[in-house]
Design a protein around this motif. Sequence first.
Motif, PDB file in Angstrom:
ATOM      1  N   VAL A   7      46.003  53.849  33.786  1.00  0.00           N
ATOM      2  CA  VAL A   7      46.012  52.965  32.613  1.00  0.00           C
ATOM      3  C   VAL A   7      46.537  51.580  33.001  1.00  0.00           C
ATOM      4  O   VAL A   7      45.934  50.558  32.656  1.00  0.00           O
ATOM      5  CB  VAL A   7      46.873  53.580  31.479  1.00  0.00           C
ATOM      6  N   VAL A   8      47.644  51.537  33.732  1.00  0.00           N
ATOM      7  CA  VAL A   8      48.305  50.270  34.044  1.00  0.00           C
ATOM      8  C   VAL A   8      47.455  49.376  34.956  1.00  0.00           C
ATOM      9  O   VAL A   8      47.352  48.171  34.718  1.00  0.00           O
ATOM     10  CB  VAL A   8      49.701  50.519  34.665  1.00  0.00           C
ATOM     11  N   ILE A   9      46.835  49.936  35.977  1.00  0.00           N
ATOM     12  CA  ILE A   9      46.075  49.112  36.930  1.00  0.00           C
ATOM     13  C   ILE A   9      44.934  48.358  36.231  1.00  0.00           C
ATOM     14  O   ILE A   9      44.856  47.131  36.344  1.00  0.00           O
ATOM     15  CB  ILE A   9      45.576  49.933  38.141  1.00  0.00           C
ATOM     16  N   PRO A  10      44.044  49.030  35.497  1.00  0.00           N
ATOM     17  CA  PRO A  10      42.968  48.266  34.829  1.00  0.00           C
ATOM     18  C   PRO A  10      43.498  47.257  33.806  1.00  0.00           C
ATOM     19  O   PRO A  10      42.970  46.153  33.701  1.00  0.00           O
ATOM     20  CB  PRO A  10      42.118  49.332  34.147  1.00  0.00           C
ATOM     21  N   LEU A  11      44.551  47.626  33.068  1.00  0.00           N
ATOM     22  CA  LEU A  11      45.114  46.694  32.088  1.00  0.00           C
ATOM     23  C   LEU A  11      45.720  45.472  32.779  1.00  0.00           C
ATOM     24  O   LEU A  11      45.539  44.332  32.335  1.00  0.00           O
ATOM     25  CB  LEU A  11      46.162  47.383  31.208  1.00  0.00           C
ATOM     26  N   ALA A  12      46.441  45.702  33.873  1.00  0.00           N
ATOM     27  CA  ALA A  12      47.039  44.593  34.620  1.00  0.00           C
ATOM     28  C   ALA A  12      45.968  43.683  35.205  1.00  0.00           C
ATOM     29  O   ALA A  12      46.068  42.454  35.128  1.00  0.00           O
ATOM     30  CB  ALA A  12      47.953  45.129  35.725  1.00  0.00           C
ATOM     31  N   VAL A  13      44.928  44.284  35.782  1.00  0.00           N
ATOM     32  CA  VAL A  13      43.834  43.481  36.352  1.00  0.00           C
ATOM     33  C   VAL A  13      43.159  42.671  35.245  1.00  0.00           C
ATOM     34  O   VAL A  13      42.907  41.476  35.421  1.00  0.00           O
ATOM     35  CB  VAL A  13      42.817  44.367  37.099  1.00  0.00           C
ATOM     36  N   ALA A  28      44.163  46.267  48.951  1.00  0.00           N
ATOM     37  CA  ALA A  28      44.055  44.900  49.480  1.00  0.00           C
ATOM     38  C   ALA A  28      42.958  44.129  48.741  1.00  0.00           C
ATOM     39  O   ALA A  28      43.140  42.957  48.370  1.00  0.00           O
ATOM     40  CB  ALA A  28      43.776  44.926  50.980  1.00  0.00           C
ATOM     41  N   PHE A  29      41.820  44.782  48.519  1.00  0.00           N
ATOM     42  CA  PHE A  29      40.739  44.158  47.755  1.00  0.00           C
ATOM     43  C   PHE A  29      41.255  43.724  46.385  1.00  0.00           C
ATOM     44  O   PHE A  29      41.040  42.590  45.953  1.00  0.00           O
ATOM     45  CB  PHE A  29      39.557  45.117  47.565  1.00  0.00           C
ATOM     46  N   LEU A  30      41.913  44.635  45.700  1.00  0.00           N
ATOM     47  CA  LEU A  30      42.383  44.372  44.340  1.00  0.00           C
ATOM     48  C   LEU A  30      43.334  43.183  44.293  1.00  0.00           C
ATOM     49  O   LEU A  30      43.211  42.307  43.428  1.00  0.00           O
ATOM     50  CB  LEU A  30      43.048  45.635  43.784  1.00  0.00           C
ATOM     51  N   VAL A  68      42.344  39.656  42.349  1.00  0.00           N
ATOM     52  CA  VAL A  68      43.179  39.095  41.285  1.00  0.00           C
ATOM     53  C   VAL A  68      43.682  37.710  41.685  1.00  0.00           C
ATOM     54  O   VAL A  68      43.653  36.770  40.872  1.00  0.00           O
ATOM     55  CB  VAL A  68      44.347  40.055  40.937  1.00  0.00           C
ATOM     56  N   ALA A  69      44.134  37.545  42.931  1.00  0.00           N
ATOM     57  CA  ALA A  69      44.626  36.243  43.397  1.00  0.00           C
ATOM     58  C   ALA A  69      43.536  35.177  43.284  1.00  0.00           C
ATOM     59  O   ALA A  69      43.793  34.050  42.837  1.00  0.00           O
ATOM     60  CB  ALA A  69      45.121  36.349  44.841  1.00  0.00           C
ATOM     61  N   TYR A  70      42.321  35.531  43.671  1.00  0.00           N
ATOM     62  CA  TYR A  70      41.206  34.581  43.563  1.00  0.00           C
ATOM     63  C   TYR A  70      41.004  34.160  42.110  1.00  0.00           C
ATOM     64  O   TYR A  70      40.912  32.971  41.795  1.00  0.00           O
ATOM     65  CB  TYR A  70      39.913  35.191  44.124  1.00  0.00           C
ATOM     66  N   HIS A  71      40.923  35.132  41.212  1.00  0.00           N
ATOM     67  CA  HIS A  71      40.636  34.822  39.813  1.00  0.00           C
ATOM     68  C   HIS A  71      41.798  34.145  39.099  1.00  0.00           C
ATOM     69  O   HIS A  71      41.570  33.470  38.095  1.00  0.00           O
ATOM     70  CB  HIS A  71      40.159  36.072  39.078  1.00  0.00           C
ATOM     71  N   MET A  72      43.001  34.280  39.619  1.00  0.00           N
ATOM     72  CA  MET A  72      44.143  33.585  39.025  1.00  0.00           C
ATOM     73  C   MET A  72      44.240  32.130  39.494  1.00  0.00           C
ATOM     74  O   MET A  72      44.986  31.348  38.911  1.00  0.00           O
ATOM     75  CB  MET A  72      45.444  34.318  39.345  1.00  0.00           C
ATOM     76  N   THR A  73      43.492  31.782  40.529  1.00  0.00           N
ATOM     77  CA  THR A  73      43.579  30.421  41.069  1.00  0.00           C
ATOM     78  C   THR A  73      42.249  29.666  41.024  1.00  0.00           C
ATOM     79  O   THR A  73      42.218  28.475  41.330  1.00  0.00           O
ATOM     80  CB  THR A  73      44.057  30.451  42.532  1.00  0.00           C
ATOM     81  N   SER A  74      41.185  30.321  40.682  1.00  0.00           N
ATOM     82  CA  SER A  74      39.858  29.712  40.755  1.00  0.00           C
ATOM     83  C   SER A  74      39.096  29.948  39.456  1.00  0.00           C
ATOM     84  O   SER A  74      39.322  30.934  38.754  1.00  0.00           O
ATOM     85  CB  SER A  74      39.067  30.314  41.917  1.00  0.00           C
TER      86      SER A  74
END
Length: 181
Positions: free
Chosen positions: A21-27, A91-93, A97-103
Amino acid sequence: MSTVDLDKEKKYNKWIVVLSVVIPLAVAALFGINLRELGFDVEPLTFLPPIYAGINGLTALVLVVAVVAIKNKKRKLHENLMKFAITLSVAFLVMYVAYHMTSDSTKFGGDGALKYIYYFILITHILLSVVIIPFVLITYVRAISNNIERHKKIAKITFPMWLYVAVTGVIVYFMISPYYA
């Protein structure tokens, strides 16, 4: 031969539910946050998509080699490859997330039938990337609990789903890459 450790399996089942539950919600939550729009002075991590697409491709390869290993009775190799596949997925995840938080998000620019194919692949990829989380975790816990018969049963479902997510991640990248800014 070791016995099945049902207590271990039950202990981990709570974590499987929480993480599933937490992983998809966090992403989803982090996907919607752009640090630059919030005023943070961060460089867009535009170099990440080909890296995490490569990680998806490597994950697919590792999954196939792991299945070959277990079919050839190389249990320790299989175990190590599966741990590596999980590590690659984490690592992918993180990179995704890092890409989408900055781009800024990239819009698909194709049209016609190609557009429908792209969105079909993308939507099934996203949906199965959420569904696969509990399957991977349950499959892994059954293995470390030595519940091998139940591990084999769910692995037959987990493997093709996980392979699909990994392969379609690469396909999505190649289909959208011409439209990156």
